[in-house]
Scaffold this active site. Structure first.
Site, PDB file in Angstrom:
ATOM      1  N   SER A 121       0.818  -1.217   0.000  1.00  0.00           N
ATOM      2  CA  SER A 121       0.000   0.000   0.000  1.00  0.00           C
ATOM      3  C   SER A 121       0.846   1.260   0.000  1.00  0.00           C
ATOM      4  CB  SER A 121      -0.965   0.016   1.177  1.00  0.00           C
ATOM      5  OG  SER A 121      -0.611  -0.862   2.190  1.00  0.00           O
ATOM      6  N   HIS A 142      -2.439  -2.848  -6.369  1.00  0.00           N
ATOM      7  CA  HIS A 142      -2.947  -2.500  -5.041  1.00  0.00           C
ATOM      8  C   HIS A 142      -4.458  -2.702  -4.997  1.00  0.00           C
ATOM      9  CE1 HIS A 142      -3.365   0.887  -1.790  1.00  0.00           C
ATOM     10  NE2 HIS A 142      -3.475  -0.310  -1.276  1.00  0.00           N
ATOM     11  N   GLU A 154      -5.480  -0.199  -7.909  1.00  0.00           N
ATOM     12  CA  GLU A 154      -4.544   0.878  -8.227  1.00  0.00           C
ATOM     13  C   GLU A 154      -3.288   0.215  -8.770  1.00  0.00           C
ATOM     14  OE1 GLU A 154      -3.006   3.038  -4.769  1.00  0.00           O
ATOM     15  OE2 GLU A 154      -3.026   4.882  -5.936  1.00  0.00           O
ATOM     16  N   ASN A 192      -3.323   6.436  -0.982  1.00  0.00           N
ATOM     17  CA  ASN A 192      -2.920   6.795   0.369  1.00  0.00           C
ATOM     18  C   ASN A 192      -2.332   8.197   0.466  1.00  0.00           C
ATOM     19  OD1 ASN A 192      -3.736   4.621   1.997  1.00  0.00           O
ATOM     20  ND2 ASN A 192      -2.185   3.352   1.019  1.00  0.00           N
TER      21      ASN A 192
HETATM   22  P1  NAI Z   1      -1.792  -9.627   7.181  1.00  0.00           P
HETATM   23  O1  NAI Z   1      -0.887  -9.399   8.321  1.00  0.00           O
HETATM   24  O2  NAI Z   1      -3.248  -9.871   7.414  1.00  0.00           O
HETATM   25  O3  NAI Z   1      -1.250 -10.879   6.335  1.00  0.00           O
HETATM   26  C1  NAI Z   1       0.079 -11.062   5.973  1.00  0.00           C
HETATM   27  C2  NAI Z   1       0.305 -12.540   5.795  1.00  0.00           C
HETATM   28  O4  NAI Z   1       1.581 -12.736   5.163  1.00  0.00           O
HETATM   29  C3  NAI Z   1       0.332 -13.352   7.108  1.00  0.00           C
HETATM   30  O5  NAI Z   1      -0.558 -14.435   7.004  1.00  0.00           O
HETATM   31  C4  NAI Z   1       1.780 -13.821   7.214  1.00  0.00           C
HETATM   32  O6  NAI Z   1       1.918 -15.072   7.834  1.00  0.00           O
HETATM   33  C5  NAI Z   1       2.201 -13.852   5.757  1.00  0.00           C
HETATM   34  N1  NAI Z   1       3.635 -13.714   5.531  1.00  0.00           N
HETATM   35  C6  NAI Z   1       4.490 -12.843   6.089  1.00  0.00           C
HETATM   36  N2  NAI Z   1       5.734 -13.010   5.600  1.00  0.00           N
HETATM   37  C7  NAI Z   1       5.672 -14.024   4.705  1.00  0.00           C
HETATM   38  C8  NAI Z   1       6.605 -14.667   3.875  1.00  0.00           C
HETATM   39  N3  NAI Z   1       7.890 -14.303   3.874  1.00  0.00           N
HETATM   40  N4  NAI Z   1       6.186 -15.676   3.089  1.00  0.00           N
HETATM   41  C9  NAI Z   1       4.894 -16.064   3.085  1.00  0.00           C
HETATM   42  N5  NAI Z   1       3.942 -15.486   3.851  1.00  0.00           N
HETATM   43  C10 NAI Z   1       4.335 -14.486   4.657  1.00  0.00           C
HETATM   44  O7  NAI Z   1      -1.577  -8.393   6.190  1.00  0.00           O
HETATM   45  P2  NAI Z   1      -2.599  -7.739   5.150  1.00  0.00           P
HETATM   46  O8  NAI Z   1      -3.430  -6.721   5.828  1.00  0.00           O
HETATM   47  O9  NAI Z   1      -3.234  -8.815   4.353  1.00  0.00           O
HETATM   48  O10 NAI Z   1      -1.585  -6.925   4.220  1.00  0.00           O
HETATM   49  C11 NAI Z   1      -0.795  -7.563   3.243  1.00  0.00           C
HETATM   50  C12 NAI Z   1      -0.288  -6.525   2.265  1.00  0.00           C
HETATM   51  O11 NAI Z   1      -1.400  -5.866   1.650  1.00  0.00           O
HETATM   52  C13 NAI Z   1       0.556  -5.417   2.893  1.00  0.00           C
HETATM   53  O12 NAI Z   1       1.554  -5.046   1.986  1.00  0.00           O
HETATM   54  C14 NAI Z   1      -0.453  -4.287   3.076  1.00  0.00           C
HETATM   55  O13 NAI Z   1       0.141  -3.019   3.102  1.00  0.00           O
HETATM   56  C15 NAI Z   1      -1.296  -4.472   1.829  1.00  0.00           C
HETATM   57  N6  NAI Z   1      -2.647  -3.911   1.890  1.00  0.00           N
HETATM   58  C16 NAI Z   1      -3.425  -4.058   3.013  1.00  0.00           C
HETATM   59  C17 NAI Z   1      -4.708  -3.537   3.038  1.00  0.00           C
HETATM   60  C18 NAI Z   1      -5.595  -3.726   4.232  1.00  0.00           C
HETATM   61  O14 NAI Z   1      -6.626  -3.047   4.309  1.00  0.00           O
HETATM   62  N7  NAI Z   1      -5.264  -4.624   5.166  1.00  0.00           N
HETATM   63  C19 NAI Z   1      -5.267  -2.807   1.881  1.00  0.00           C
HETATM   64  C20 NAI Z   1      -4.404  -2.797   0.742  1.00  0.00           C
HETATM   65  C21 NAI Z   1      -3.140  -3.304   0.771  1.00  0.00           C
END
Ligand code: NAI
Length: 284
Positions: A121, A142, A154, A192
């Site tokens: 993001s 995104h 995006e 953002n």
């Molecule tokens: P989250 O914390 O819910 O999920 C991340 C997942 O990645 C976890 O299940 C973790 O175990 C896994 N993970 C971490 N390192 C890893 C690796 N090396 N190999 C495999 N799996 C791994 O995070 P979320 O909220 O889903 O965010 C993920 C991405 O999406 C981030 O870059 C965030 O900025 C982006 N994002 C999030 C939004 C939101 O509203 N939560 C909206 C748009 C983008």
């Protein structure tokens, strides 16, 4: 509609499982990858739960739901999962070092010509791409939360992203039923960069005693015709996420307009992260 492709989604959290579900719902074959079995199981369960809701609301049939689920495989073995894919969408933690580690592995194990997309993001696509020997294949994709419902993608062009990869990614996103907006690769992109200063100013407005939480949110909600007020939205996004993005833009641009409101930072330090922790600007 684009023809069916093979996709690996890396990271089975909030975004990753929504992205996997969306690809599968549009006929693509997906492998959802997480570093832990527990994270993977949670991600797969979230997809099942979301599909159940669609069935209950009669948006899809049970048979369609089963078909979608059958197109989602799970794995904790990244090298094997990406070995024969057309596209990877990375959705791991929002940390540059973690994302770069993943892209080093993708560079090693994904086929040449595969699109390597990141759902970051705020982090620079160009920086993430620099971890690979093929920055022309790396693009920002995104998605918005919740992915199955939100219409926008995006799309972000890194310094070296090829026009062909941008065009193909746009076509795939449109095939998922999304509308695409394209941004150049500067911190915060469009979404953002414009949203976070609004949320931050709402936090400052509260901090400086200009208005109460409820007055700030009701004025922005009804006055600007937003679905929710900025403080409620900050809780929904996660206050830690908001603070991280603001800090990143502050550092990248060196511009005081991105300095984080002290009350929001203090809430994060206290573990008040919004909806996910049960308390933020509101109590849940
Ligand atoms: P989250 O914390 O819910 O999920 C991340 C997942 O990645 C976890 O299940 C973790 O175990 C896994 N993970 C971490 N390192 C890893 C690796 N090396 N190999 C495999 N799996 C791994 O995070 P979320 O909220 O889903 O965010 C993920 C991405 O999406 C981030 O870059 C965030 O900025 C982006 N994002 C999030 C939004 C939101 O509203 N939560 C909206 C748009 C983008």
């Amino acid at each position: 509609m684009t023809s069916s492709i093979k996709v690996a989604v890396i990271g089975a959290g909030t975004m990753g499982n929504g992205i996997a579900q969306t690809y599968a719902a549009n006929g693509h074959n997906v492998t959802l990858v997480d570093m832990s079995q527990e994270g993977l199981d949670r991600g797969l369960a979230a997809i099942r739960k979301s599909l159940d809701r669609f069935v209950k609301k009669e948006k899809i049939t049970q048979e369609q739901s089963d078909g979608i689920m059958a197109r989602v495989a799970g794995s904790t073995d990244l090298p094997t999962a990406v070995a024969d894919v057309d596209m990877v969408v990375e959705a791991v933690f929002e940390r540059e070092d973690v994302k770069k580690d993943v892209f080093v592995q993708l560079d090693k194990h994904a086929p040449q010509g595969a699109i390597l997309a990141t759902n970051t993001s705020s982090i620079s696509i160009t920086a993430i791409a620099s971890a690979t020997s093929r920055p022309e294949s790396v693009v920002g994709m995104h998605f918005m939360n919740p992915v199955p419902l939100m219409k926008l993608v995006e799309l972000i062009k890194g310094e070296k992203t090829s026009d062909e990869v941008v065009a193909r990614t746009k076509e795939i996103a449109e095939g998922l039923g999304k509308t695409v907006g394209i941004a150049e690769d500067y911190a915060g992109f469009i979404s953002n960069r414009v949203l976070m200063p609004m949320i931050n100013e709402a936090a400052f407005t509260l901090y400086e005693g200009v208005a109460t939480r409820d007055d700030i949110d009701i004025i922005m909600k009804l006055g600007m015709n937003h679905p929710m007020g900025p403080l409620a939205l900050a809780d929904f996004i996660g206050l830690d996420v908001c603070v991280n993005i603001l800090d990143y833009m502050h550092k990248q641009f060196g511009d005081q307009k991105f300095r984080c409101a002290p009350n929001m930072r203090r809430m994060v330090e206290a573990g008040k992260l919004g909806r996910k922790s049960g308390e933020g600007f509101y109590t849940y």
